[in-house]
Design a protein around this motif. Structure first.
Motif, PDB file in Angstrom:
ATOM      1  N   GLY A  44       0.732  -1.095  -0.069  1.00 48.73           N
ATOM      2  CA  GLY A  44      -0.007  -0.062  -0.077  1.00 48.73           C
ATOM      3  C   GLY A  44       0.623   1.364   0.084  1.00 48.73           C
ATOM      4  O   GLY A  44       0.502   2.195   0.232  1.00 48.73           O
ATOM      5  N   TRP A  45       1.934   1.251  -0.285  1.00 48.08           N
ATOM      6  CA  TRP A  45       3.136   2.434  -0.244  1.00 48.08           C
ATOM      7  C   TRP A  45       3.515   2.648  -1.714  1.00 48.08           C
ATOM      8  O   TRP A  45       3.786   1.677  -2.467  1.00 48.08           O
ATOM      9  N   GLU A  46       3.746   3.856  -2.090  1.00 45.79           N
ATOM     10  CA  GLU A  46       4.651   4.205  -3.309  1.00 45.79           C
ATOM     11  C   GLU A  46       5.586   5.378  -3.104  1.00 45.79           C
ATOM     12  O   GLU A  46       5.379   6.178  -2.096  1.00 45.79           O
ATOM     13  N   ARG A  47       6.625   5.280  -3.614  1.00 47.81           N
ATOM     14  CA  ARG A  47       7.722   6.260  -3.601  1.00 47.81           C
ATOM     15  C   ARG A  47       7.102   7.725  -3.930  1.00 47.81           C
ATOM     16  O   ARG A  47       6.818   8.041  -4.787  1.00 47.81           O
ATOM     17  N   ALA A  48       7.502   8.613  -3.078  1.00 47.22           N
ATOM     18  CA  ALA A  48       6.981  10.054  -3.080  1.00 47.22           C
ATOM     19  C   ALA A  48       8.361  10.802  -3.536  1.00 47.22           C
ATOM     20  O   ALA A  48       8.025  11.576  -4.509  1.00 47.22           O
ATOM     21  N   SER A  49       9.575  10.765  -2.839  1.00 49.10           N
ATOM     22  CA  SER A  49      10.481  11.390  -3.438  1.00 49.10           C
ATOM     23  C   SER A  49      11.651  10.781  -2.804  1.00 49.10           C
ATOM     24  O   SER A  49      11.851   9.880  -1.985  1.00 49.10           O
ATOM     25  N   GLY A  50      12.959  11.431  -3.300  1.00 45.17           N
ATOM     26  CA  GLY A  50      14.061  10.788  -2.743  1.00 45.17           C
ATOM     27  C   GLY A  50      14.992  10.735  -4.156  1.00 45.17           C
ATOM     28  O   GLY A  50      14.666  11.092  -5.148  1.00 45.17           O
ATOM     29  N   PRO A  51      16.338  10.261  -3.715  1.00 45.08           N
ATOM     30  CA  PRO A  51      16.812   9.764  -2.462  1.00 45.08           C
ATOM     31  C   PRO A  51      17.364  10.822  -1.588  1.00 45.08           C
ATOM     32  O   PRO A  51      17.673  12.032  -1.866  1.00 45.08           O
ATOM     33  N   TYR A  52      17.524  10.399  -0.200  1.00 43.10           N
ATOM     34  CA  TYR A  52      18.042  11.305   0.841  1.00 43.10           C
ATOM     35  C   TYR A  52      19.122  10.482   1.415  1.00 43.10           C
ATOM     36  O   TYR A  52      19.389   9.516   1.352  1.00 43.10           O
ATOM     37  N   LYS A  53      19.950  11.460   2.231  1.00 41.08           N
ATOM     38  CA  LYS A  53      21.212  10.873   2.926  1.00 41.08           C
ATOM     39  C   LYS A  53      20.801  10.452   4.333  1.00 41.08           C
ATOM     40  O   LYS A  53      21.599   9.697   4.767  1.00 41.08           O
ATOM     41  N   ASP A  54      19.570  10.932   4.948  1.00 47.97           N
ATOM     42  CA  ASP A  54      19.638  10.772   6.318  1.00 47.97           C
ATOM     43  C   ASP A  54      18.176  10.103   6.536  1.00 47.97           C
ATOM     44  O   ASP A  54      17.098  10.147   5.594  1.00 47.97           O
ATOM     45  N   SER A  55      17.935   9.449   7.767  1.00 49.08           N
ATOM     46  CA  SER A  55      16.849   8.829   7.928  1.00 49.08           C
ATOM     47  C   SER A  55      15.452   9.575   8.212  1.00 49.08           C
ATOM     48  O   SER A  55      14.283   9.398   8.748  1.00 49.08           O
ATOM     49  N   ARG A  56      15.814  10.997   8.111  1.00 52.03           N
ATOM     50  CA  ARG A  56      14.550  11.935   8.112  1.00 52.03           C
ATOM     51  C   ARG A  56      14.278  12.473   7.010  1.00 52.03           C
ATOM     52  O   ARG A  56      13.325  13.292   6.860  1.00 52.03           O
ATOM     53  N   CYS A  57      14.994  12.102   5.833  1.00 49.52           N
ATOM     54  CA  CYS A  57      14.408  12.555   4.509  1.00 49.52           C
ATOM     55  C   CYS A  57      14.618  13.950   4.554  1.00 49.52           C
ATOM     56  O   CYS A  57      13.564  14.669   3.906  1.00 49.52           O
ATOM     57  N   GLU A  58      15.754  14.730   5.012  1.00 47.23           N
ATOM     58  CA  GLU A  58      15.788  16.260   4.855  1.00 47.23           C
ATOM     59  C   GLU A  58      17.186  16.527   4.094  1.00 47.23           C
ATOM     60  O   GLU A  58      17.290  17.542   3.538  1.00 47.23           O
ATOM     61  N   LYS A  59      18.097  15.582   4.178  1.00 49.95           N
ATOM     62  CA  LYS A  59      19.124  15.919   3.208  1.00 49.95           C
ATOM     63  C   LYS A  59      19.365  15.284   1.802  1.00 49.95           C
ATOM     64  O   LYS A  59      19.432  14.078   1.914  1.00 49.95           O
ATOM     65  N   PRO A  60      18.952  15.923   0.732  1.00 50.40           N
ATOM     66  CA  PRO A  60      19.000  15.196  -0.523  1.00 50.40           C
ATOM     67  C   PRO A  60      20.430  14.690  -0.933  1.00 50.40           C
ATOM     68  O   PRO A  60      21.427  15.022  -0.477  1.00 50.40           O
ATOM     69  N   ALA A  61      20.442  13.341  -1.409  1.00 51.97           N
ATOM     70  CA  ALA A  61      21.490  12.778  -1.722  1.00 51.97           C
ATOM     71  C   ALA A  61      21.878  13.196  -3.349  1.00 51.97           C
ATOM     72  O   ALA A  61      20.997  13.492  -4.058  1.00 51.97           O
ATOM     73  N   LEU A  62      23.011  13.220  -3.469  1.00 55.37           N
ATOM     74  CA  LEU A  62      23.724  13.388  -4.663  1.00 55.37           C
ATOM     75  C   LEU A  62      23.306  12.199  -5.601  1.00 55.37           C
ATOM     76  O   LEU A  62      23.762  11.108  -5.401  1.00 55.37           O
ATOM     77  N   VAL A  63      22.757  12.383  -6.928  1.00 52.32           N
ATOM     78  CA  VAL A  63      22.541  11.087  -7.784  1.00 52.32           C
ATOM     79  C   VAL A  63      23.842  11.030  -8.821  1.00 52.32           C
ATOM     80  O   VAL A  63      24.070  12.083  -9.457  1.00 52.32           O
ATOM     81  N   LYS A  64      24.442   9.912  -8.729  1.00 54.22           N
ATOM     82  CA  LYS A  64      25.443   9.707  -9.747  1.00 54.22           C
ATOM     83  C   LYS A  64      25.213   9.125 -10.994  1.00 54.22           C
ATOM     84  O   LYS A  64      24.072   8.483 -11.262  1.00 54.22           O
TER      85      LYS A  64
END
Length: 64
Positions: A44-64
């Motif tokens: 029942g879940w779908e991906r909304a946004s990301g990726p992130y570096k931290d477990s609080r989904c606050e720091k965006p990760a750089l996509v390589k």
């Protein structure tokens, strides 16, 4: 026997260079609740946004 040992050591060393898995924000299909996790929370879940570096989904990760 030497080749098996060498292959095992190579596999262990390759894992040492691996980075942590990215975090994603997941949205409930039922009520729209948002949650942060590294893997899907289920059917029942779908991906909304990301990726992130931290477990609080606050720091965006750089996509390589």
């Amino acid at each position: 026997m030497k080749y098996i040992l060498a292959t095992a050591l190579l596999a262990i060393c390759a894992g040492a260079w691996a980075g942590p898995a990215p975090w994603y924000q997941w949205r409930s299909k039922i009520d729209g609740t948002l949650s942060c996790a590294q893997t899907t929370l289920g059917f029942g879940w779908e991906r909304a946004s990301g990726p992130y570096k931290d477990s609080r989904c606050e720091k965006p990760a750089l996509v390589k």
